[in-house]
Design a protein around this motif. Structure first.
Motif, PDB file in Angstrom:
ATOM      1  N   LYS A 272       0.834  -1.205   0.000  1.00 40.11           N
ATOM      2  CA  LYS A 272       0.000   0.000   0.000  1.00 40.11           C
ATOM      3  C   LYS A 272       0.871   1.258   0.000  1.00 40.11           C
ATOM      4  CE  LYS A 272      -4.018  -2.026   2.355  1.00 40.11           C
ATOM      5  NZ  LYS A 272      -4.813  -2.043   3.617  1.00 40.11           N
ATOM      6  N   GLN A 273       1.967   1.230   0.767  1.00 40.16           N
ATOM      7  CA  GLN A 273       2.884   2.377   0.794  1.00 40.16           C
ATOM      8  C   GLN A 273       3.506   2.596  -0.581  1.00 40.16           C
ATOM      9  OE1 GLN A 273       5.794   1.821   3.899  1.00 40.16           O
ATOM     10  NE2 GLN A 273       4.252   1.451   5.471  1.00 40.16           N
ATOM     11  N   LYS A 276       0.966   4.070  -2.969  1.00 39.69           N
ATOM     12  CA  LYS A 276       0.762   5.497  -2.688  1.00 39.69           C
ATOM     13  C   LYS A 276       1.914   6.327  -3.243  1.00 39.69           C
ATOM     14  CE  LYS A 276      -0.018   8.728   1.140  1.00 39.69           C
ATOM     15  NZ  LYS A 276      -0.125   8.875   2.620  1.00 39.69           N
ATOM     16  N   SER A 279       1.708   6.467  -7.054  1.00 37.79           N
ATOM     17  CA  SER A 279       0.637   7.389  -7.468  1.00 37.79           C
ATOM     18  C   SER A 279       1.115   8.832  -7.413  1.00 37.79           C
ATOM     19  CB  SER A 279      -0.594   7.203  -6.559  1.00 37.79           C
ATOM     20  OG  SER A 279      -1.149   5.923  -6.714  1.00 37.79           O
ATOM     21  N   GLU A 280       1.886   9.172  -6.373  1.00 31.89           N
ATOM     22  CA  GLU A 280       2.433  10.528  -6.262  1.00 31.89           C
ATOM     23  C   GLU A 280       3.426  10.808  -7.392  1.00 31.89           C
ATOM     24  OE1 GLU A 280       4.115  10.718  -2.379  1.00 31.89           O
ATOM     25  OE2 GLU A 280       2.169  10.714  -1.337  1.00 31.89           O
TER      26      GLU A 280
END
Length: 449
Positions: A272-273, A276, A279-280
């Motif tokens: 998940k990290q 994220k 995505s950034e």
């Protein structure tokens, strides 16, 4: 990593894989399949269908869908999956699994999750010091594998790179040599080698008059580099989500061990990290998503749990192109008594674009034999090609290709470089195909244990 510039002092034979000759789908500007192109022969209908899949992927319209390639054994299903990945780009990740490999694991979901993450890339650009140029000469020093004396592995590579203004000969260690082999680097390719990490980047192929006249473009063409061979330049490299997963998992290794996870475990929290973070990067323009191909052969061996996992995976934000392949017709869905087409649940089949492959013709088999012979460095006379084409048509294409190297050894023992039909006939008597083996077992079934 070790790279040394050495004084000026050529190319050794190396083992090639079964599909190293494939460069793409071999389509023209209108998406029509050429008879022979990019290492593929025939299967025009299937190649044109996959060409449409490539366009859908580029337009972002493959969400919720996968691909199923169905056809008899030896009709190029794996080759088409590799060609699909190559058509999407040289750095497109390609991950291949077998149905039995998944079902044989006690952690099926984890095997599939890792495979999916390996099949999704992030393309990143950065400034690096590199050795860049066109490959003028390439020679490998091969040694016996420490654990298998019948296999040779590279100890080092001696490579000559040149630009319009410079030329250097380099000696690279075994890690770089492995990369050169895996990427299929040959004379005329333009490459860059990171001076710090030793990572090899295949940029394209230097333009040549011969390839311009043929009209066949195997890989992306590029101009001959200018300036010095050793320079600082912008390098584009692709990391997979799994690469990032393992990197961040390693950073948290002490905490993971305390929590009871193994040293190589990647938790859902780490993934998940990473998602994220990626995505950034995408929003800020620091990276570009590269959806790769996850290819699962013998898909009829999968069970309902795996099919359910794949169905959910197709809907995710970060998902590769899932390509399944099977040679089964009607078969039981594993773990149930229900019979279905290709041994797959109907709701899974509804999510798939189904592509057919057909048996090769005699002419197509002969052309494939010629391509493989050139790739493997086997000189075949025309009568040997005809004989192998006959064997491929009557028995199987794989069997015909398997006979090429034994026939080369027989010809060499007779003092010839060129393989003739008589050499093929001689090895054909020594090795049997699958059908003959089955027949032999049936005939002597009372004598077998």
């Amino acid at each position: 990593m070790v790279i040394e510039e050495i004084p000026k002092t050529s190319k050794g034979e190396v083992r090639v894989g079964f599909h190293t000759h494939i460069r793409g789908l071999g389509l023209d500007e209108k998406g029509r399949a050429k008879k022979v192109a990019d290492g593929l022969v025939g299967q025009e209908e299937a190649r044109e269908a996959l060409g449409l899949v490539v366009e859908m992927v580029r337009e972002g319209r493959m969400a919720g869908r996968g691909v199923l390639i169905v056809g008899p054994p030896g009709t190029g299903k794996t080759a088409l999956a590799i060609a699909l990945a190559k058509e999407l780009g040289e750095d497109t990740p390609f991950v291949a699994l077998g149905g039995s490999e998944i079902m044989g694991s006690p952690r099926k979901s984890e095997v599939l999750m890792q495979a999916m993450r390996r099949a999704i890339g992030i393309r990143i650009k950065e400034k690096r010091k590199v050795y860049e140029g066109v490959v003028k000469n390439l020679k490998f020093k091969m040694v016996r594998h420490p654990y298998n004396p019948y296999v040779k592995v590279p100890r080092e590579a001696i490579i000559t790179l040149e630009t319009e203004d410079d030329e250097k000969e380099l000696r690279a260690d075994e890690e770089i040599a492995y990369q050169l082999l895996q990427l299929g680097i040959r004379r005329g390719d333009v490459i860059a080698i990171d001076a710090d990490t030793g990572r090899v980047y295949k940029i394209g192929r230097a333009k040549s008059k011969e390839e311009e006249s043929s009209g066949i473009k195997l890989i992306k063409e590029t101009e001959l580099p200018k300036g010095p061979v050793f320079k600082e330049t912008e390098v584009v490299h692709t990391l997979t989500l799994h690469d990032l997963d393992t990197y961040y998992a390693a950073q948290q290794a002490p905490l993971s061990l305390l929590a009871g996870f193994g040293p190589e475990s990647v938790s859902d929290e780490v993934r998940k990290q990473v998602d994220k973070l990626v995505s950034e990067w995408l929003k800020e323009g620091k990276g570009e998503l590269v959806p790769g191909v996850l290819f699962i052969d013998d898909a009829h061996m999968l069970d309902l749990e795996v099919f359910s996992f794949l169905s959910r995976a197709m809907e995710k934000e970060f998902a590769p192109i899932i390509v399944l392949a099977t040679n089964r017709g009607m078969a039981k869905i594993r773990g149930t008594d229900e019979v279905a087409p290709h041994g797959m649940p109907l709701d899974m089949l509804d999510r798939l674009l189904i592509v057919r492959t057909r048996p090769y013709t005699r002419d197509e088999i002969e052309e494939i034999v010629r391509i493989r012979a050139e790739e493997e460095g086997v000189k075949l006379s025309e009568d040997a090609v005809k004989k192998l084409g006959e064997i491929g048509e009557q028995r199987s294409l794989r069997y015909a290709i398997h006979l090429m190297q034994p026939a080369r050894i027989v010809a060499h023992r007779k003092g010839r470089e060129e393989v003739k039909a008589e050499d093929v006939e001689e090895v054909e008597k020594k090795f049997v195909d699958v059908k003959d083996s089955v027949r032999y077992v049936e005939e002597l079934k009372d004598k077998f244990l």
